[in-house]
Write an enzyme that holds these catalytic residues in place. Sequence first.
Site, short mmCIF file in Angstrom:
data_model
loop_
_atom_site.label_atom_id
_atom_site.label_comp_id
_atom_site.label_asym_id
_atom_site.label_seq_id
_atom_site.Cartn_x
_atom_site.Cartn_y
_atom_site.Cartn_z
N TYR A 79 0.85 -1.20 0.00
CA TYR A 79 0.00 0.00 0.00
C TYR A 79 0.88 1.25 0.00
O TYR A 79 1.77 1.39 0.84
CB TYR A 79 -0.92 0.03 1.24
CG TYR A 79 -1.84 1.21 1.26
CD1 TYR A 79 -2.81 1.36 0.28
CD2 TYR A 79 -1.72 2.22 2.22
CE1 TYR A 79 -3.66 2.47 0.26
CE2 TYR A 79 -2.55 3.32 2.23
CZ TYR A 79 -3.52 3.44 1.24
OH TYR A 79 -4.36 4.53 1.23
N ASP A 123 9.18 3.43 0.52
CA ASP A 123 8.03 4.12 1.09
C ASP A 123 8.14 3.96 2.60
O ASP A 123 7.77 2.93 3.16
CB ASP A 123 6.74 3.50 0.55
CG ASP A 123 5.50 4.11 1.21
OD1 ASP A 123 5.65 4.88 2.17
OD2 ASP A 123 4.39 3.79 0.75
N LYS A 175 3.09 10.56 8.11
CA LYS A 175 2.57 10.04 9.39
C LYS A 175 3.36 10.56 10.61
O LYS A 175 3.28 11.72 10.92
CB LYS A 175 2.52 8.52 9.35
CG LYS A 175 1.49 8.01 8.32
CD LYS A 175 0.90 6.68 8.65
CE LYS A 175 -0.16 6.34 7.62
NZ LYS A 175 -1.13 5.39 7.99
#
Length: 457
Positions: A153, A255, A283
Amino acid sequence: MYPELEKELATFERRTPKSAASHKRNLQRIPLGVASNYRAYDPYPIFVKEAQGSHFRDLDGNDYIDYNLSFGALMAGHCHPAVMKAVEPRLKTGTMFGMPHDMEWQLAEEIAGRYPVEMVRFGSSGTEATMHACRLARAATGRDKILKFEGGYHGLHDSALVSVKPEHSDFGDKSAPNSVPAGLGVPKAVVANVPVATFNDLASVELRFQQNPGQIAAIILEPIMMNVGLCLPQPGFLEGLREIATKNGALLIFDEVKTGAKLAWGGAAEYFRVKPDMICLAKSIGGGFPLAAFGTHKSVMDLISKHKVFHGGTYNTNPVSMAAGLATFREVLTRDNYTHVDKLSKKLVEGYQKTIAKVGLQAYVASAGANGALMLFAKEIRNYRDWKAIDTEVWRHYWFAMVNRGVMPQPYWWDEQWTISVQHTEADIDKHLAAFADVAPGLAKAQQERMAEMAVG
Ligand SMILES: Cc1ncc(COP(=O)(O)O)c(C=O)c1O
């Protein structure tokens, strides 16, 4: 659904009537009654009233120790004092300028000092970071294709929405998985430009490069796959990807939206000693505020400097998020705090392991840095297809039973994992373990019964 799970769901509904009512109201105006599809689950999601430190409280006044932490975006914990102190004065001195200011180079310096990147650009979400990284990689190589891993993801832009959670019927061969759009609206032309390989399977990556000679701009991956609970790279996998990318003139994009802050002081590059070409951060670097960044070599960023690749964003480097980011890097993501979180993580993992062994649950705990997960599998998973075999009913039993005991053990959904914040305490871990010890015998019993039924059926 089996009786023990039904009982936990009934308890959940008895404890949370205000969440049920709020969700019902939201449903009238907001699809699924939530602001992100990931927040929707049956019978309805818990609605939050307030949060502080390692706890949050729902609308009904129930208190929870929070290991969800906004899908892992809060290694700082809620309202970290250093972040609040940095942000509060900013609310009175302009919340966005759309012009440069003095915190930009400071934060870029912090990032370049920790991660192997020479230049940085900022944004507000992980989706933005991976989207711009992919575009830059295409521009830098003059190639259109981005190789990703089945089950990986990377946010919500078109190239990322390929083979996120494909169904068995769409799988294709394990060494050459089909590229499957993750929902409607992803253009076929984009899907065709995203070849997919299997995590922990270097041969499947080699094959994709052979099938697409001179066409793959980059390999993008989470160094630890965290869209399947927590799936560690097997020894040599990341090193192998580094070699394949270099050999084929493609860029390696880590990522690190999750791992960047939560795995170690210097993220995955430090933890695994493998240097990617590009890093995407978001985040937990914002300490509770929307902040993202992507960084890479100067030679690649020159494409932006020379106006060959376009990058912009009205909210980029807004001073509130930047102040939060600076405080987070300097006062939250410190070596001392990594030591603290590692200690708590060890205690939590060992406690889970003891209980798992005691009750005979077929499960293991996967963990790295601040993250971990109860993995309901008899042996370690290596990729998305292994993960797909999870018994979701037993997992739901685990989650609701823990929540009913005042511990949100991780975000809802069995593809997620827990986060331990710098504000969690030994007492928080003790309570987590006590709840698990209470819940685990029922889980083991249900699991055994279901496995016996499946063997017969
Ligand atoms: C690894 C990874 N990349 C990218 C994203 C997208 O980040 P955002 O939700 O901030 O757009 C996420 C979000 O969960 C993620 O876990």
